[in-house]
Design a protein around this motif. Structure first.
Motif, mmCIF file in Angstrom:
data_model
loop_
_atom_site.group_PDB
_atom_site.id
_atom_site.type_symbol
_atom_site.label_atom_id
_atom_site.label_comp_id
_atom_site.label_asym_id
_atom_site.label_seq_id
_atom_site.Cartn_x
_atom_site.Cartn_y
_atom_site.Cartn_z
ATOM 1 N N GLU A 9 26.836 43.534 39.882
ATOM 2 C CA GLU A 9 27.275 43.355 38.491
ATOM 3 C C GLU A 9 28.072 42.061 38.330
ATOM 4 O O GLU A 9 29.162 42.027 37.747
ATOM 5 N N GLN A 67 29.840 33.886 36.358
ATOM 6 C CA GLN A 67 30.977 34.242 37.197
ATOM 7 C C GLN A 67 30.890 33.558 38.562
ATOM 8 O O GLN A 67 29.808 33.217 39.037
ATOM 9 N N GLU A 118 36.931 34.710 35.581
ATOM 10 C CA GLU A 118 35.517 34.710 35.980
ATOM 11 C C GLU A 118 35.320 34.805 37.491
ATOM 12 O O GLU A 118 34.189 34.912 37.966
ATOM 13 N N VAL A 133 35.217 36.706 40.946
ATOM 14 C CA VAL A 133 35.019 38.071 41.438
ATOM 15 C C VAL A 133 34.983 38.028 42.964
ATOM 16 O O VAL A 133 34.394 37.114 43.556
ATOM 17 N N ARG A 176 41.620 49.405 48.903
ATOM 18 C CA ARG A 176 41.242 49.995 47.612
ATOM 19 C C ARG A 176 42.492 50.325 46.786
ATOM 20 O O ARG A 176 42.528 50.100 45.564
ATOM 21 N N ILE A 210 43.124 44.817 39.680
ATOM 22 C CA ILE A 210 41.922 43.975 39.796
ATOM 23 C C ILE A 210 40.691 44.798 40.195
ATOM 24 O O ILE A 210 39.725 44.250 40.734
ATOM 25 N N GLU A 211 40.717 46.110 39.928
ATOM 26 C CA GLU A 211 39.565 46.937 40.316
ATOM 27 C C GLU A 211 38.259 46.393 39.754
ATOM 28 O O GLU A 211 37.218 46.435 40.422
ATOM 29 N N SER A 212 38.286 45.859 38.529
ATOM 30 C CA SER A 212 37.059 45.365 37.898
ATOM 31 C C SER A 212 36.602 44.030 38.477
ATOM 32 O O SER A 212 35.482 43.586 38.201
ATOM 33 N N ARG A 213 37.444 43.403 39.303
ATOM 34 C CA ARG A 213 37.105 42.085 39.857
ATOM 35 C C ARG A 213 36.857 42.137 41.362
ATOM 36 O O ARG A 213 36.658 41.097 41.988
ATOM 37 N N ARG A 230 34.562 44.066 44.475
ATOM 38 C CA ARG A 230 33.427 44.918 44.825
ATOM 39 C C ARG A 230 33.521 45.271 46.313
ATOM 40 O O ARG A 230 33.497 44.378 47.165
#
Length: 415
Positions: free
Chosen positions: A223, A228, A256, A258, A272, A280-283, A285
């Protein structure tokens, strides 16, 4: 030439040891008969094949009650679940290690090999004993500076360190050739043990040009859109690898950027939780462990690799991580710790930038610098492409390994 490689690994661990498998395949392709000797719990030996004609011999080592629960790295009583971990943690488990050595030596003598190739210190005594009664070549392949690893940090480690330095000094002099992974490690071993400079066989990857389709597929799965910037850490998730500090740098970068974390290890849950605390969970993986054959595809999907190994020990300071060579093979510029060998590749050869791995601000500044000038970024990509084609490529580097055995075949032990 009939070559036995000795490795302190189990059948489950062997597929992830890319250096051993690359070296074994290169020697087999050159016409040598190669067997890899590993260890397995139980009473019955196992044999099977990997790659193209490489025989694996799993030497049985029976468990010894009461000697399988010790962790010398922290001085704690913890369960040791794998056979190779029991062997590698031998200062607290000498009887178990002695059984491993005896069984392995007997297996090698039965094979009547012409050369023994010992991977790391854990197998060097096996090789010395196996070649002592026959005219065979002994090659010591030191993947690290063993006596300067995290195993010898703290009071308990320091008390044992002098003993193992003496052991390595005694054993290394029996080797006809010493191989290691980088200039820093090579100079350190040569100076400490007063031996000729080891042959440097870097942990380079195969260079295989690839179109953009796998890159876009992986980015889509993660994603990450084309606008990005995808930063990638690959490797073990453990203390001293600097992953926490890299994560702390993410909030200091524009939105932008990640971060993809490819790997596994004891620190995963801590990381985690840190992502949650930093917001920064959304940034970030968490990709997990990736099969060896798929690793370069993941590296190619990134805009930059990040290697923030910290100076927890001299072995880390002189490290030249596999991940740098994976970035080179994938054509991806990188940001790395400002340590000697990594600085040489990043700055002297123009392939990346360096930072202080203890400071998130330094990491963020280096990453911003890497992307600040599109033309400079393209020049780094061009430098990496040239290096991957002409120097840091397994087809080139493996010749140094083949030369050792070609000379050994012509001159016997005087290689």
């Amino acid at each position: 030439m009939k070559i036995a490689m000795v490795l302190c690994r189990t059948p489950d661990e062997l597929p992830y040891d890319s250096r051993v498998l690359r070296e074994a395949q290169a020697l087999a392709d050159a016409g040598h008969v190669v067997s890899i000797f590993i260890a397995v719990s139980g009473d019955e030996p196992q044999e099977y094949f990997v790659g193209k004609g490489i025989r694996v011999v799993a030497v049985p080592v029976r468990d010894i009650d009461g000697l399988s629960e010790c962790n010398i790295f922290r001085g704690e009583r913890l369960p040791v679940k794998t056979l190779s971990a029991k062997i590698r943690r031998y200062p607290a488990n000498r009887l178990y290690r002695r059984r491993y050595i005896e069984e392995s030596v007997r297996a090698l003598i039965r094979e009547d090999v012409e050369a023994v190739h010992c991977h790391d210190f854990h197998t060097l005594e096996i090789g010395v004993r196996a070649v002592s009664s026959r005219k065979a070549v002994l090659v010591y392949d030191s993947h690290e500076i063993f006596t300067e690893t995290m195993a010898f940090i703290g009071l308990q480690g320091l008390l044992k360190k002098a003993f193992y330095i003496r052991q390595e000094r005694r054993l290394i002099r029996h080797a006809d050739r010493v191989i290691t992974v980088g200039d820093g490690c090579g100079h350190f071993l040569a100076k400490r043990y007063q031996i000729p400079m080891p042959v440097i066989v870097e942990n380079v990857s195969e260079f295989t040009p690839e179109d953009g389709r796998p890159r876009e597929k992986i980015r889509a799965a993660l994603e990450v859109n084309p606008q990005q910037k995808l930063l990638m850490y690959q490797g073990l998730l453990a203390p001293g690898r600097g992953v926490e500090t890299v994560m702390e740098a993410v909030p200091l970068l524009p939105a932008e950027y990640v971060l993809a974390i490819v790997g596994f290890g004891p620190s995963e849950e801590v990381l985690r939780q840190l992502a949650g605390r930093l917001g920064i969970e959304s940034r970030v993986r968490f990709v997990g462990r990736v099969p060896r054959e798929s690793l370069l595809s993941y590296t190619r999907s990134a805009d930059a690799g990040v290697m923030a190994i910290q100076k927890r020990c001299l072995n880390y300071y002189y490290a030249l991580p596999n991940k740098i060579f994976e970035c080179i093979a994938a054509g991806v510029p990188f940001a790395a710790s400002d340590f000697p060998d990594m600085r040489r590749l990043a700055l002297n050869e123009g392939m990346g930038v360096v930072f202080n791995p203890e400071e998130p601000e330094s990491i963020a500044a280096a990453i911003k610098l890497l992307f600040s000038n599109p033309e400079d970024y393209r020049q780094k990509q061009a430098a990496i492409g040239s290096a991957a084609t002409n120097r840091y490529n397994w087809h080139v580097v493996k010749q140094k390994l083949l030369d050792i055995y070609e000379q050994a075949g012509m001159n016997g032990r005087a290689c």
